[in-house]
Design an enzyme around this catalytic site. Structure first.
Site, PDB file in Angstrom:
ATOM      1  N   GLU A  55       0.828  -1.206   0.000  1.00  0.00           N
ATOM      2  CA  GLU A  55       0.000   0.000   0.000  1.00  0.00           C
ATOM      3  C   GLU A  55       0.870   1.267   0.000  1.00  0.00           C
ATOM      4  O   GLU A  55       0.795   2.072   0.929  1.00  0.00           O
ATOM      5  CB  GLU A  55      -0.888   0.033   1.253  1.00  0.00           C
ATOM      6  CG  GLU A  55      -1.871  -1.106   1.373  1.00  0.00           C
ATOM      7  CD  GLU A  55      -2.596  -1.106   2.714  1.00  0.00           C
ATOM      8  OE1 GLU A  55      -3.693  -1.659   2.781  1.00  0.00           O
ATOM      9  OE2 GLU A  55      -2.056  -0.550   3.696  1.00  0.00           O
ATOM     10  N   PRO A  56       1.679   1.467  -1.010  1.00  0.00           N
ATOM     11  CA  PRO A  56       2.560   2.639  -0.998  1.00  0.00           C
ATOM     12  C   PRO A  56       1.811   3.920  -1.351  1.00  0.00           C
ATOM     13  O   PRO A  56       0.918   3.920  -2.183  1.00  0.00           O
ATOM     14  CB  PRO A  56       3.573   2.312  -2.102  1.00  0.00           C
ATOM     15  CG  PRO A  56       2.794   1.470  -3.065  1.00  0.00           C
ATOM     16  CD  PRO A  56       1.823   0.671  -2.231  1.00  0.00           C
ATOM     17  N   GLY A  57       2.155   4.993  -0.689  1.00  0.00           N
ATOM     18  CA  GLY A  57       1.611   6.304  -1.044  1.00  0.00           C
ATOM     19  C   GLY A  57       2.761   7.266  -1.268  1.00  0.00           C
ATOM     20  O   GLY A  57       3.144   7.604  -2.390  1.00  0.00           O
ATOM     21  N   ARG A  58       3.405   7.629  -0.146  1.00  0.00           N
ATOM     22  CA  ARG A  58       4.472   8.629  -0.169  1.00  0.00           C
ATOM     23  C   ARG A  58       5.580   8.308  -1.177  1.00  0.00           C
ATOM     24  O   ARG A  58       6.061   9.197  -1.881  1.00  0.00           O
ATOM     25  CB  ARG A  58       5.085   8.696   1.233  1.00  0.00           C
ATOM     26  CG  ARG A  58       6.061   9.815   1.434  1.00  0.00           C
ATOM     27  CD  ARG A  58       6.827   9.636   2.761  1.00  0.00           C
ATOM     28  NE  ARG A  58       5.992   9.371   3.903  1.00  0.00           N
ATOM     29  CZ  ARG A  58       5.477  10.315   4.708  1.00  0.00           C
ATOM     30  NH1 ARG A  58       5.748  11.579   4.487  1.00  0.00           N
ATOM     31  NH2 ARG A  58       4.722   9.972   5.728  1.00  0.00           N
TER      32      ARG A  58
ATOM     33  N   ARG B 134       2.451  19.841   7.036  1.00  0.00           N
ATOM     34  CA  ARG B 134       3.449  18.909   7.577  1.00  0.00           C
ATOM     35  C   ARG B 134       4.510  19.577   8.464  1.00  0.00           C
ATOM     36  O   ARG B 134       4.816  19.055   9.545  1.00  0.00           O
ATOM     37  CB  ARG B 134       4.113  18.108   6.454  1.00  0.00           C
ATOM     38  CG  ARG B 134       3.099  17.305   5.606  1.00  0.00           C
ATOM     39  CD  ARG B 134       3.758  16.332   4.652  1.00  0.00           C
ATOM     40  NE  ARG B 134       4.330  15.213   5.361  1.00  0.00           N
ATOM     41  CZ  ARG B 134       5.610  15.042   5.571  1.00  0.00           C
ATOM     42  NH1 ARG B 134       6.481  15.901   5.091  1.00  0.00           N
ATOM     43  NH2 ARG B 134       6.048  14.015   6.262  1.00  0.00           N
TER      44      ARG B 134
ATOM     45  N   CYS C 207      -2.989  33.283  10.976  1.00  0.00           N
ATOM     46  CA  CYS C 207      -2.802  33.956  12.267  1.00  0.00           C
ATOM     47  C   CYS C 207      -2.461  32.965  13.366  1.00  0.00           C
ATOM     48  O   CYS C 207      -3.240  32.760  14.298  1.00  0.00           O
ATOM     49  CB  CYS C 207      -4.064  34.738  12.611  1.00  0.00           C
ATOM     50  SG  CYS C 207      -4.463  35.893  11.313  1.00  0.00           S
ATOM     51  N   GLU C 208      -1.343  32.298  13.227  1.00  0.00           N
ATOM     52  CA  GLU C 208      -0.840  31.379  14.247  1.00  0.00           C
ATOM     53  C   GLU C 208       0.674  31.341  14.144  1.00  0.00           C
ATOM     54  O   GLU C 208       1.216  31.338  13.037  1.00  0.00           O
ATOM     55  CB  GLU C 208      -1.334  29.937  13.990  1.00  0.00           C
ATOM     56  CG  GLU C 208      -2.806  29.761  14.097  1.00  0.00           C
ATOM     57  CD  GLU C 208      -3.190  28.489  14.828  1.00  0.00           C
ATOM     58  OE1 GLU C 208      -2.361  27.932  15.573  1.00  0.00           O
ATOM     59  OE2 GLU C 208      -4.342  28.089  14.655  1.00  0.00           O
TER      60      GLU C 208
ATOM     61  N   TYR D  54       0.594  13.931   1.200  1.00  0.00           N
ATOM     62  CA  TYR D  54       0.070  14.546   2.408  1.00  0.00           C
ATOM     63  C   TYR D  54       0.200  16.068   2.359  1.00  0.00           C
ATOM     64  O   TYR D  54       0.447  16.723   3.358  1.00  0.00           O
ATOM     65  CB  TYR D  54       0.752  13.938   3.664  1.00  0.00           C
ATOM     66  CG  TYR D  54       0.687  12.435   3.658  1.00  0.00           C
ATOM     67  CD1 TYR D  54      -0.529  11.797   3.884  1.00  0.00           C
ATOM     68  CD2 TYR D  54       1.800  11.643   3.353  1.00  0.00           C
ATOM     69  CE1 TYR D  54      -0.618  10.407   3.833  1.00  0.00           C
ATOM     70  CE2 TYR D  54       1.719  10.268   3.302  1.00  0.00           C
ATOM     71  CZ  TYR D  54       0.509   9.658   3.542  1.00  0.00           C
ATOM     72  OH  TYR D  54       0.407   8.296   3.483  1.00  0.00           O
TER      73      TYR D  54
HETATM   74  N1  LLP Z   1      -1.418   1.810   4.579  1.00  0.00           N
HETATM   75  C1  LLP Z   1      -1.885   2.225   5.766  1.00  0.00           C
HETATM   76  C2  LLP Z   1      -2.695   1.322   6.569  1.00  0.00           C
HETATM   77  C3  LLP Z   1      -1.589   3.521   6.229  1.00  0.00           C
HETATM   78  O1  LLP Z   1      -2.048   3.922   7.399  1.00  0.00           O
HETATM   79  C4  LLP Z   1      -0.795   4.377   5.416  1.00  0.00           C
HETATM   80  C5  LLP Z   1      -0.492   5.738   5.854  1.00  0.00           C
HETATM   81  C6  LLP Z   1      -0.344   3.898   4.180  1.00  0.00           C
HETATM   82  C7  LLP Z   1      -0.667   2.606   3.794  1.00  0.00           C
HETATM   83  C8  LLP Z   1       0.480   4.727   3.246  1.00  0.00           C
HETATM   84  O2  LLP Z   1       1.721   5.036   3.814  1.00  0.00           O
HETATM   85  P1  LLP Z   1       2.863   5.721   2.917  1.00  0.00           P
HETATM   86  O3  LLP Z   1       3.321   4.727   1.889  1.00  0.00           O
HETATM   87  O4  LLP Z   1       2.277   6.930   2.289  1.00  0.00           O
HETATM   88  O5  LLP Z   1       3.930   6.061   3.869  1.00  0.00           O
HETATM   89  N2  LLP Z   1       0.309  12.569   7.165  1.00  0.00           N
HETATM   90  C9  LLP Z   1       1.551  11.899   7.490  1.00  0.00           C
HETATM   91  C10 LLP Z   1       1.569  10.469   7.043  1.00  0.00           C
HETATM   92  C11 LLP Z   1       0.411   9.660   7.578  1.00  0.00           C
HETATM   93  C12 LLP Z   1       0.431   8.237   7.102  1.00  0.00           C
HETATM   94  C13 LLP Z   1      -0.855   7.578   7.380  1.00  0.00           C
HETATM   95  N3  LLP Z   1      -0.939   6.236   6.943  1.00  0.00           N
HETATM   96  C14 LLP Z   1       2.695  12.694   6.867  1.00  0.00           C
HETATM   97  O6  LLP Z   1       2.454  13.738   6.286  1.00  0.00           O
HETATM   98  O7  LLP Z   1       3.851  12.302   7.011  1.00  0.00           O
END
Ligand code: LLP
Length: 447
Positions: free
Chosen positions: A284-287, A323, A366-367, A395
């Site tokens: 489940e990659p995002g970042r 962030r 304003c913070e 994000y």
């Molecule tokens: N799978 C699950 C169950 C998750 O909770 C997450 C991210 C991902 C996959 C994707 O993770 P990634 O590959 O993107 O690292 N807002 C924070 C990051 C929160 C991540 C939440 N869960 C930031 O800006 O660093």
């Protein structure tokens, strides 16, 4: 790493000078590179090829529809955590068999939407797997499936109790977090629910945190998950899939993160035997796909001195990219146009170049928490200059808010020499559209 490069001192996204995007779309604006997204996705596919995983892009990291469509066209599945994300997956025409649904607090409505999911509004596909986080959630999903006369498949999210050594707010795989169930409880979970007819418990899920900059926590977590799968199998429960979650790092500074190939070479050999015996791997990659594929482009509004501090006040801030304020995260920031001596060879926290000024980069909110960088050395700036905030694709826009009644920024997707607006800039009307008319909810007009 990405397709944001300086040519003759001007920052380009692929073939397009970002100054031209600012002139056409205004600022603040998120700019994404399609080639970078494609490259990162393909590198993951190639790195993990030997175990042929289902790669479910984590929509939460950047949910723009055009980006989802791009990834869906490349073959990606999707990881969703809400009805809204599932709705987006549907619009991107992602087949239900390529969707996994995580999240600790799914409502009945959301669960039913997932049971009834169909990307084209015709036949009901349902989704591939619900990632279950608690006994109460399992029982609820099973009873909703029974009521609708369907069978759904579920993954138990386990908490492998490894420390990913990342920010406490994004640490999820330790025992004391709210996510999943611990390994002891996982065995009991299978004994109790492993033979349920309406919700078939067939997989294990884990997600240890984000970002995870070393491979060791993955090695430890995978070993524990495989041991659990073997123990469960010995009790007669067949686990057919293992979802390793997301969390792979991104390069907020040059070469900060292991590559997809580095993560894979640590993880794949551990999995190979089980995969050969039929275990399906899900990621489940995002970042790691989207962070470096996006920048936030802002414009300098004012320069201000206060005591010893120099403030660069820009038109983006904690409302466009939270962030730094929320996690103290580092984002490389650099002007979109620079003199030859200031073309950055690398993106570092401390840039070793002549003639830089020490400043704080702040927004209009304003913070005091409204900053994008503190004590940062930057080339000299004047009012009207464009400043790019790098590695903002993940994000970024998804966590943007209307705080102080700022309309949300535009989003632009670049592919080669084409730039397309994939989300138009919000207007003041968008801010108040749902407030213009007050409607009686309870009680009577005359009361
Ligand atoms: N799978 C699950 C169950 C998750 O909770 C997450 C991210 C991902 C996959 C994707 O993770 P990634 O590959 O993107 O690292 N807002 C924070 C990051 C929160 C991540 C939440 N869960 C930031 O800006 O660093």
């Amino acid at each position: 790493m990405d397709q944001f490069n300086y040519r003759d001192g001007r920052l380009h996204c692929e073939e397009v000078a970002v100054e031209e995007i600012a002139a056409a779309a205004g600022t603040p604006v998120y700019i994404y590179s399609a080639a970078t997204i494609t490259d990162h996705y393909r590198k993951l596919v190639a790195a993990f090829k030997r175990v042929d995983p289902l790669i479910c892009y984590s929509i939460k990291s950047c949910s723009n529809l055009s980006i989802l469509r791009l990834l869906a066209d490349l073959g990606a599945g999707m990881d969703v955590v809400s009805g809204g994300e599932l709705f987006r997956a549907g619009l991107a025409k992602v087949h239900g068999h390529r969707i996994v649904y995580a999240g600790v607090g799914k409502t009945d409505e959301e669960i039913i939407e997932a049971i009834d999911y169909s990307p084209d509004g015709s036949t009901r596909h349902g989704i591939r797997l619900f990632n279950i986080e608690s006994e109460a959630e399992f029982e609820n999903i099973a009873s909703l499936a029974r009521a609708r006369g369907v069978i759904c498949e579920a993954t138990l999210r386990v908490n492998p109790d490894v420390d990913p050594k990342t920010h406490v707010y994004t640490t999820t795989g330790k025992k004391e977090t709210k996510f999943g169930v611990d390994l002891e409880r996982a065995r009991a979970f299978f004994r109790k629910y492993g033979r349920n007819e309406h919700c078939r418990l067939t997989a294990i899920h884990l997600h240890i945190g984000s970002p995870v900059y070393t491979v060791e926590p993955y090695i430890e977590a995978v070993k524990r998950a495989l041991a659990l799968i073997d123990e469960i199998a010995a009790e007669g429960f067949k686990v057919t899939a293992l979802n390793l979650g997301g969390g792979f790092g991104a390069d907020y500074t040059s070469s900060q993160s292991p590559l997809a190939a580095d993560y894979a070479s640590a993880i794949v050999p551990l999995l190979q035997g089980h995969v050969d015996r039929g275990l399906k791997i899900i990621l489940e990659p995002g970042r790691s796909i989207i962070a470096n594929a996006g920048i936030l482009l802002t414009r300098v509004q004012y320069l201000k001195k206060s005591g010893q501090r120099h403030f660069v006040i820009i038109d983006g801030g904690m409302h466009t990219l939270i962030r730094p304020a929320l996690y103290g995260s580092f984002h490389f920031i650099w002007p979109a146009r620079v003199a030859r001596m200031h073309v950055p060879a690398k993106r570092e926290q401390e840039m070793d170049l002549p003639g830089l000024d020490l400043c704080d980069v702040v927004g209009p909110i304003c913070e005091s928490s409204d900053f994008l960088a503190k004590d940062r050395r930057l080339p000299p700036l004047v009012r009207g200059d464009l400043l790019a905030v790098f590695s903002a694709g993940a994000y970024g826009m998804v966590m943007a808010s209307h705080y102080n009644s700022h309309p949300l920024p535009a989003e632009v997707l670049v592919s080669g020499s084409r730039a397309t607006t994939v989300r138009s800039r919000e207007t003041y009307d968008d801010l108040v559209g749902r407030e213009r008319e007050a409607t009686l909810l309870l009680g009577r007009e005359e009361d």
